[in-house]
Design an enzyme around this catalytic site. Structure first.
Site, short mmCIF file in Angstrom:
data_model
loop_
_atom_site.label_atom_id
_atom_site.label_comp_id
_atom_site.label_asym_id
_atom_site.label_seq_id
_atom_site.Cartn_x
_atom_site.Cartn_y
_atom_site.Cartn_z
N PRO A 180 0.82 -1.20 0.00
CA PRO A 180 0.00 0.00 0.00
C PRO A 180 0.87 1.27 0.00
CG PRO A 180 0.15 -0.84 2.22
CD PRO A 180 0.87 -1.83 1.35
N GLY A 181 0.47 2.25 -0.77
CA GLY A 181 1.16 3.54 -0.76
C GLY A 181 0.19 4.65 -0.42
N ARG A 182 -0.65 4.95 -1.39
CA ARG A 182 -1.59 6.07 -1.26
C ARG A 182 -2.46 5.97 -0.02
NH1 ARG A 182 -3.33 8.81 -5.80
NH2 ARG A 182 -2.60 7.04 -7.02
N ARG A 233 -0.46 16.43 -9.48
CA ARG A 233 -1.60 15.53 -9.73
C ARG A 233 -2.76 16.19 -10.48
NH1 ARG A 233 -4.35 13.30 -6.51
NH2 ARG A 233 -4.49 11.29 -7.56
N TYR A 280 -3.27 14.25 -13.90
CA TYR A 280 -4.38 13.29 -13.91
C TYR A 280 -5.75 13.97 -13.84
CZ TYR A 280 -0.57 10.50 -11.69
OH TYR A 280 0.62 9.90 -11.34
N CYS A 296 4.71 28.99 -15.80
CA CYS A 296 4.36 29.44 -17.14
C CYS A 296 3.81 28.31 -17.99
CB CYS A 296 5.57 30.07 -17.80
SG CYS A 296 6.24 31.38 -16.77
N GLU A 297 2.67 27.78 -17.60
CA GLU A 297 1.97 26.73 -18.33
C GLU A 297 0.49 26.90 -18.00
OE1 GLU A 297 3.20 23.56 -19.71
OE2 GLU A 297 5.33 23.79 -19.22
N TYR A 347 2.19 11.01 -3.52
CA TYR A 347 2.42 11.50 -4.87
C TYR A 347 2.34 13.02 -4.93
CZ TYR A 347 1.67 6.55 -5.41
OH TYR A 347 1.76 5.19 -5.25
#
Ligand SMILES: *Cc1c(COP(=O)(O)O)cnc(C)c1O
Length: 412
Positions: free
Chosen positions: A274-276, A312, A316, A342-343, A371
């Site tokens: 498990p991570g998140r 994120r 995503y 600048c995006e 993340y």
């Protein structure tokens, strides 16, 4: 019991006032709650008490050394995907026999480091990698314990970038190839196949894809048995989702019960990665509104956290809850919360209803513990944020804010 809570309209992490933290350490600032990390790990790990199991926290979710130490102290193993993560895990005091190594592109030096440390096993993702591991192990006079990462071709119903167990994905081996790979592995001099592995994706909000993958793996195990290949480890990967917005992922307990039932009668050591679910809701990102700006069609809050700090939403289109750090009673307005980069893809939230927020005020971006910092960069020559861990009344500077010297340190 939540550890990011308002007390008298002021946001706290455990016993510490977020506004004061921001004053002391600046913004953008990652704030983690130690108690939340512990609670999440304990809830997850204990959900599998009915099984012989090992919980290997997925280091890439949040790899700060102090976070890894905190989890290592609770007995966590680790799932790593690079030599750098191996280095971190060992520095954090994780015993090597609790480390598993996943990833499609392990280099020879990384394999050698893992063999030297004597990790529990490699999760092998291709036949070419198997041969590379055998070569390196032979040259070191060692035996490498391996699992093959099997691609069960299951749709995890999540974002395409974090779906990993479908036929079209780069990960793992399809079942036919895997069968041949086990035969090869058995014949190789310095390889010992000890397990099966899969990891079908991330942010799953249903147990069904896990169960589907598991049943395919158990059928595969029977095939292996009939070839006289007996394996004793079953690594089911990570991927359990969390609530960012209104998702209702299964509680770890429910997940544990379902897997325990599906594995009844099996004599397997189960590994989970498990991570998140451990890190995601254990952290927030605190950011200051630098300017407010209205165009004929939009209201913008220009904040000091950009896509280099939290990618994120840009990568995503993911949702992160946002609130003021000091609650106000002002009317709600619809805003885009954007960073200084600048995006046009540099946003934290779009078309979000928030009580009017003024220049110089702070916002909290929730569910930023996984993340978040680990995917941050220096794009636009921005200094990476500081990370602090709150533990009751205590504050640990888990990573100081970068300086301009840090920025140029490796350049000439
Ligand atoms: C990323 C990853 C994990 C962790 O996934 P989460 O969704 O954060 O639980 C586990 N195993 C492997 C192999 C991974 O790549």
């Amino acid at each position: 019991m939540h550890h990011f809570e308002f007390k008298n309209n002021k946001l706290f992490a455990e016993n510490v006032n977020i506004s004061e933290l921001a004053k002391e350490y600046g913004t953008p600032l990652y704030v983690y709650s130690a108690a939340t990390f512990r609670r999440h790990f304990e809830a997850f790990d204990s959900a599998f008490n009915g099984l012989n199991h090992l919980t290997c926290y997925s280091v890439k979710a949040n790899s700060n050394l102090s976070v890894l130490k905190l989890l290592a102290e609770m007995g966590a193993g680790m799932d790593i995907v690079s030599g750098g993560e191996l280095y971190r895990a060992l520095k954090a005091g994780v015993p090597a026999n609790r480390i598993v190594y996943s990833g499609v592109g392990k280099k020879a030096y990384e394999i050698a480091e893992a063999l030297k440390a004597d990790i529990l096993m490699f999760n092998v993702e291709s036949v070419a990698e198997l041969h590379r591991i055998n070569e390196v192990a032979t040259s070191m006079n060692k035996t490498a314990r391996v699992s093959f990462r099997i691609n069960p071709d299951v749709d995890p119903q999540t974002h395409p970038y974090i779906s990993t167990g479908m036929k079209k994905n780069k990960f793992g081996l399809d079942m036919d190839t895997a069968l041949t790979a086990y035969k090869t592995a058995k014949e190789l001099s310095n390889i010992e196949p000890i397990g099966m592995d899969c990891h079908i994706g991330s942010q799953l909000t249903s147990i069904d894809p896990f169960l589907e993958a598991l049943s395919k793996l158990l059928a595969f195990k029977e095939k292996l048995s009939s070839m006289n290949i007996e394996i004793e480890h079953l690594d089911l990967g990570g991927g359990l989702g969390i609530t960012y917005d209104d998702e209702q992922p299964p509680h770890p307990k429910e997940f544990g019960e379902a897997l325990t039932k599906a594995l009844e009668g099996q004599k397997l050591k189960v590994i989970l990665e498990p991570g998140r679910v451990i890190a995601g809701n254990a952290g927030i990102l605190v950011t200051e509104v630098i300017y407010t700006k209205s165009t004929p069609t939009k209201n913008f809050l220009i904040v000091d956290a950009g896509m280099n700090d939290l990618i994120r939403p840009s990568l995503y289109q993911s949702f992160h809850n946002i609130s003021e750090v000091v609650k106000n009673e002002r009317p709600k307005v619809e805003v885009d919360v954007v960073g200084p980069i600048c995006e046009s893809g540099d946003f934290i939230a779009r078309d979000r209803e928030l009580p009017e927020v003024k220049q110089g005020e702070l916002l909290a971006v929730y569910s930023a513990g996984a993340y978040g910092f680990t995917m941050s960069s220096n794009y636009n020559s921005r200094l990476r944020a500081a990370e602090v861990i709150v533990d009751g009344d205590d504050i640990i500077v888990a990573r100081r804010r970068e300086t301009y010297e840090d920025l140029l340190n490796l350049e000439s």
